[in-house]
Design an enzyme around this catalytic site. Structure first.
Site, PDB file in Angstrom:
ATOM      1  N   GLY A  31       4.535  -0.363  -2.897  1.00 62.21           N
ATOM      2  CA  GLY A  31       5.056  -0.807  -4.181  1.00 62.21           C
ATOM      3  C   GLY A  31       4.165  -1.790  -4.905  1.00 62.21           C
ATOM      4  N   GLU A  35      -2.946   0.421 -11.262  1.00 66.43           N
ATOM      5  CA  GLU A  35      -3.722   1.588 -11.666  1.00 66.43           C
ATOM      6  C   GLU A  35      -4.301   2.348 -10.477  1.00 66.43           C
ATOM      7  OE1 GLU A  35      -7.627   2.658 -14.424  1.00 66.43           O
ATOM      8  OE2 GLU A  35      -6.710   0.674 -14.570  1.00 66.43           O
ATOM      9  N   GLY A  36      -4.615   1.630  -9.408  1.00 65.81           N
ATOM     10  CA  GLY A  36      -5.133   2.306  -8.223  1.00 65.81           C
ATOM     11  C   GLY A  36      -4.135   3.309  -7.667  1.00 65.81           C
ATOM     12  N   HIS A  37      -2.870   2.890  -7.554  1.00 64.46           N
ATOM     13  CA  HIS A  37      -1.832   3.807  -7.083  1.00 64.46           C
ATOM     14  C   HIS A  37      -1.678   4.994  -8.029  1.00 64.46           C
ATOM     15  CE1 HIS A  37      -0.332  -0.135  -5.347  1.00 64.46           C
ATOM     16  NE2 HIS A  37      -0.413   0.620  -4.269  1.00 64.46           N
ATOM     17  N   ASP A 150      -8.821   1.094   1.471  1.00 71.77           N
ATOM     18  CA  ASP A 150      -8.251   0.919   2.806  1.00 71.77           C
ATOM     19  C   ASP A 150      -8.937   1.867   3.788  1.00 71.77           C
ATOM     20  OD1 ASP A 150      -6.243  -1.024   2.007  1.00 71.77           O
ATOM     21  OD2 ASP A 150      -5.273   0.631   0.969  1.00 71.77           O
ATOM     22  N   VAL A 176     -10.321   2.241  -7.130  1.00 71.42           N
ATOM     23  CA  VAL A 176     -10.211   1.950  -8.560  1.00 71.42           C
ATOM     24  C   VAL A 176     -10.491   0.466  -8.761  1.00 71.42           C
ATOM     25  CG1 VAL A 176      -8.688   1.946 -10.564  1.00 71.42           C
ATOM     26  CG2 VAL A 176      -8.561   3.803  -8.893  1.00 71.42           C
ATOM     27  N   ARG A 187      -2.437  -7.712  -4.218  1.00 72.86           N
ATOM     28  CA  ARG A 187      -2.620  -9.118  -3.843  1.00 72.86           C
ATOM     29  C   ARG A 187      -3.451  -9.903  -4.863  1.00 72.86           C
ATOM     30  NH1 ARG A 187      -2.126  -6.502   1.198  1.00 72.86           N
ATOM     31  NH2 ARG A 187      -0.688  -7.570   2.615  1.00 72.86           N
TER      32      ARG A 187
END
Length: 285
Positions: A31, A35-37, A150, A176, A187
């Site tokens: 959650g 923008e990366g998600h 990751d 991204v 974070r």
């Protein structure tokens, strides 16, 4: 977009799509979407017929001194972004829904975790593979989407999929970044103004390392020192948690500089620990 909170409803919705011969793309997240998600969602949207996103802050991957309770949560924000991005099902379970009883068995990662986050965060990747095993069974996806940021998690999950014959294709999407090079992360909101201004030095240092390797440098100590000096040009960080080179995806010492290599960094700021990496000679799936 459907928002689903329980396992049975999710399984029924997935079965309906499978019966219609729809391919399913899955984007697992914790959650506080950014923008990366949504880039992962965009790839899933293009490559599969039906997109499922999970939003679940998984307690079993947080250590006793980590930020589980403080981890940012904003379901309304997540739902808005997910719907705008074309997600078909947003799965938002409670902890009790994913862990209804005390576990009778335990998944334990034995390779690719002796260094970096695996060493710094004991038990972290055990929690990751546990929750993903549950989610893969529930969603039964054709493709699952992860970000390169990751990279150690990706290597661990690849091992999980290979070891247990999960019928899922892992799609690894490039990190991204903000305009100044900082990797997008939930974070980042913890950074002070000064820290945010200086944090892009992490990516700059990793790029220096890549340039040295691309130019033929094989002195690992020299490469790490150059990157360390670059990061230490800025002073807002508390410490460099790690800055290292390993073979990828094995996470063992580099012996062949023509094969997959990861340059990885973790830098600790006052209220945030940021990670980033560069992959060299690695083909993304």
């Amino acid at each position: 977009m459907l928002i689903i909170r329980n396992r049975q409803e999710l399984k029924e919705a997935i079965l309906k799509q499978k019966k219609a011969n729809k391919t399913i793309g899955f984007v697992p997240t914790m959650g506080f979407l950014h923008e990366g998600h949504m880039t992962l969602v965009s790839h899933a949207r293009k490559e599969t017929d039906f997109v499922v996103m999970s939003v679940f802050v998984n307690p079993t991957q947080f250590g006793p001194n980590e930020d589980f309770d403080a981890y940012p949560r904003d379901e309304a924000h997540d739902a808005k972004l997910a719907e705008e991005g074309g997600v078909d099902i947003l799965f938002v379970p409670t902890v009790e829904e994913i862990y209804p009883t005390e576990l009778a068995t335990k998944l334990h990662v034995i390779k690719r975790v002796s260094v970096l986050d695996g060493a710094d965060r004991e038990g972290h990747f055990d929690g990751v593979v546990t929750v993903l095993t549950k989610l893969f069974h529930l969603v039964n996806p054709d493709n699952a989407y992860f970000g390169q940021k990751d990279a150690q998690q990706v290597a661990v999950v690849s091992g999980l999929v290979e070891d247990y014959f999960f019928p899922v294709n892992l799609r690894i999407i490039p990190t991204v970044r903000e305009a100044d090079g900082l990797a997008k992360s939930s974070r980042n909101v913890y950074l002070t103004e000064t820290e945010r201004k200086e944090a892009p030095v992490i990516h700059a240092a990793l790029q220096l390392g890549r340039q040295l390797i691309d130019s033929g440098e094989t002195d690992e100590a020299k490469i790490v020192q150059v990157m360390t000096d670059k990061i230490n040009e800025q002073t807002s960080h508390e410490k460099i948690a790690y800055l290292a080179l390993y073979s990828y995806p094995e996470f063992t010492p580099v012996t062949d500089w023509t094969k997959g290599i990861i340059i990885a960094a973790a830098v600790k700021y006052s209220k945030a620990r940021l990670i980033d990496n560069e992959l060299i000679n690695v083909k993304r799936r």
